[in-house]
Enzyme design. Structure first.
Site, PDB file in Angstrom:
ATOM      1  N   LYS A  53       0.762  -1.215   0.068  1.00  0.00           N
ATOM      2  CA  LYS A  53      -0.188   0.371   0.231  1.00  0.00           C
ATOM      3  C   LYS A  53       1.405   0.939   0.021  1.00  0.00           C
ATOM      4  O   LYS A  53       0.594   2.361  -0.362  1.00  0.00           O
ATOM      5  CB  LYS A  53      -0.972  -0.329   0.936  1.00  0.00           C
ATOM      6  CG  LYS A  53      -2.268  -1.231   0.780  1.00  0.00           C
ATOM      7  CD  LYS A  53      -2.637  -1.957   2.144  1.00  0.00           C
ATOM      8  CE  LYS A  53      -3.482  -3.044   2.142  1.00  0.00           C
ATOM      9  NZ  LYS A  53      -4.136  -3.582   3.418  1.00  0.00           N
ATOM     10  N   GLN A  97      -4.297  -1.526  10.120  1.00  0.00           N
ATOM     11  CA  GLN A  97      -3.540  -2.126   8.974  1.00  0.00           C
ATOM     12  C   GLN A  97      -4.423  -3.214  10.695  1.00  0.00           C
ATOM     13  O   GLN A  97      -3.805  -3.729  11.139  1.00  0.00           O
ATOM     14  CB  GLN A  97      -2.244  -2.737   9.446  1.00  0.00           C
ATOM     15  CG  GLN A  97      -2.363  -4.126   8.545  1.00  0.00           C
ATOM     16  CD  GLN A  97      -3.017  -4.317   7.290  1.00  0.00           C
ATOM     17  OE1 GLN A  97      -2.747  -3.360   6.150  1.00  0.00           O
ATOM     18  NE2 GLN A  97      -3.604  -5.560   6.896  1.00  0.00           N
ATOM     19  N   ASP A 120     -10.998   3.395   4.124  1.00  0.00           N
ATOM     20  CA  ASP A 120     -11.426   1.293   4.079  1.00  0.00           C
ATOM     21  C   ASP A 120     -13.170   1.410   4.207  1.00  0.00           C
ATOM     22  O   ASP A 120     -12.996   0.591   4.609  1.00  0.00           O
ATOM     23  CB  ASP A 120     -10.404   1.104   5.838  1.00  0.00           C
ATOM     24  CG  ASP A 120      -9.609   0.162   4.662  1.00  0.00           C
ATOM     25  OD1 ASP A 120      -8.957  -0.381   3.840  1.00  0.00           O
ATOM     26  OD2 ASP A 120      -8.896  -0.415   5.997  1.00  0.00           O
TER      27      ASP A 120
END
Ligand code: NAP
Length: 303
Positions: A53, A97, A120
């Site tokens: 990412k 994460q 997200d």
């Protein structure tokens, strides 16, 4: 039949190329898109995901910053990192994460992310907006799958779609997006009876289970489109011989492990009309959509 290979890597590259110009425009306007990453512990898969990412940010000239926290971190420590990124003008998107270490209250952490930076799409406000079909940020994996289908001109309207898996991050938002796209959607899980028979009704089958090679040819209607979300590591040589295309066996023997999906690709490829590979299918799209969401978050600050 040999299934068409739905190349997620190429699609992700196309999406990133389209974003490059927008990143340049925003940077010139004083809003260089920035991603703040919070990662705790040394989970090897998380390390790889974060590297992918941040590497994509790098490639596009975006700002990125990773807050690496110890595996022994407390909920308060993670919350402090979130609060810091929430207040920063150079950070437009925040990625926590997952998984977080077990002692950390992940729900409290995700709830603390500013919904306008929640790239997200896991904050309850953004989940609610998606449910009501007025999305702001949509979870990256299902959003990427919708892009993959659209860019391969695979329509979902009127189709029978079956999603195996009901996680908040993949299965549930996938089902919502397909429903909003006018598919007729069935969601399956570990308590579903006659799973193979239900799956076999699908024109479009999405497997998001987390079990290597679980979806076999008898789950698939001939000609169906099969999307394999799974990312599982195989280390057992016998399992590898069963799950991998023979062309991947030398790589497995060299490294002692290989990445496989939830779909038993060698048998399903003979029945399905189209299939996403693992690796090179859904994974790269997840990254591309994270970048896209971050660029959109930055654009919203200069609108
Ligand atoms: P998860 O939270 O563990 O959810 C798995 C789902 O599969 C659950 O709903 C579970 O049912 C269902 N399931 C488990 N065993 C089953 C069985 N025997 N029969 C039917 N359903 C079963 O996993 P996730 O986060 O959604 O991830 C799923 C997979 O996708 C994993 O391999 C993950 O690594 C991968 N993934 C890939 C990407 C990517 O970018 N490619 C992104 C995210 C995740 P219950 O609800 O009944 O327990």
């Amino acid at each position: 039949m040999t299934a068409q290979r739905l190349d997620g890597k190429a699609t992700a590259q196309a999406i990133r190329a389209e974003l490059r110009e927008e990143v340049e425009r925003l940077t010139a306007a004083g809003a260089r898109p920035g991603l703040g990453v919070i990662v705790a512990g040394e989970d090897p898969a998380s390390v790889v995901y974060v590297r992918n990412k941040t590497g994509a940010c790098e490639e596009l000239g975006m700002h990125h910053e990773t807050r690496g926290l110890a595996a022994t971190v407390t909920t308060e420590d993670v919350l402090a990192a979130v609060v810091d990124f929430n207040g920063r003008r150079d950070i437009h998107g925040i990625l926590v994460q997952l998984p977080l270490p077990s002692q950390v209250d992940a729900t409290r952490v995700l709830d603390a992310v500013d919904p306008a930076k929640d790239v997200d799409g896991f904050h309850p406000e953004n989940v609610g907006r998606l449910v009501q079909k007025r999305p702001r940020f949509v979870p990256c994996t299902p959003a990427g799958i919708m892009e993959l289908l659209a860019r391969h001109e695979i329509g979902v309207a009127g189709k029978r779609a079956v999603v195996i898996g009901r996680s908040d991050t993949v299965g549930k938002p996938m089902a919502l997006l397909l429903m909003h796209g006018n598919a007729t959607v069935t969601v399956c899980h570990s308590k579903t009876a006659n799973l193979a028979a239900v799956a076999r009704e699908a024109d479009l089958l999405v497997a998001a289970i987390g079990r290597a090679g679980f979806v076999r040819a008898d789950f698939v209607k001939p000609g169906a489109v099969v999307v394999d979300v799974g990312m599982n590591t195989v280390e057992d040589p016998a399992e590898a011989r069963d799950l991998l295309d023979p062309s991947r066996l030398p790589g497995f023997e060299k490294r002692g492990r290989a990445l496989v999906g939830d779909v038993h690709a060698p048998s399903v490829a003979r029945v399905a009309g189209a299939l996403t590979p693992v690796p090179g299918g859904v994974g790269p799209l997840t990254v591309a959509l994270l970048i896209k969401n971050t660029v959109r978050a930055a654009a919203a600050t200069v609108a």
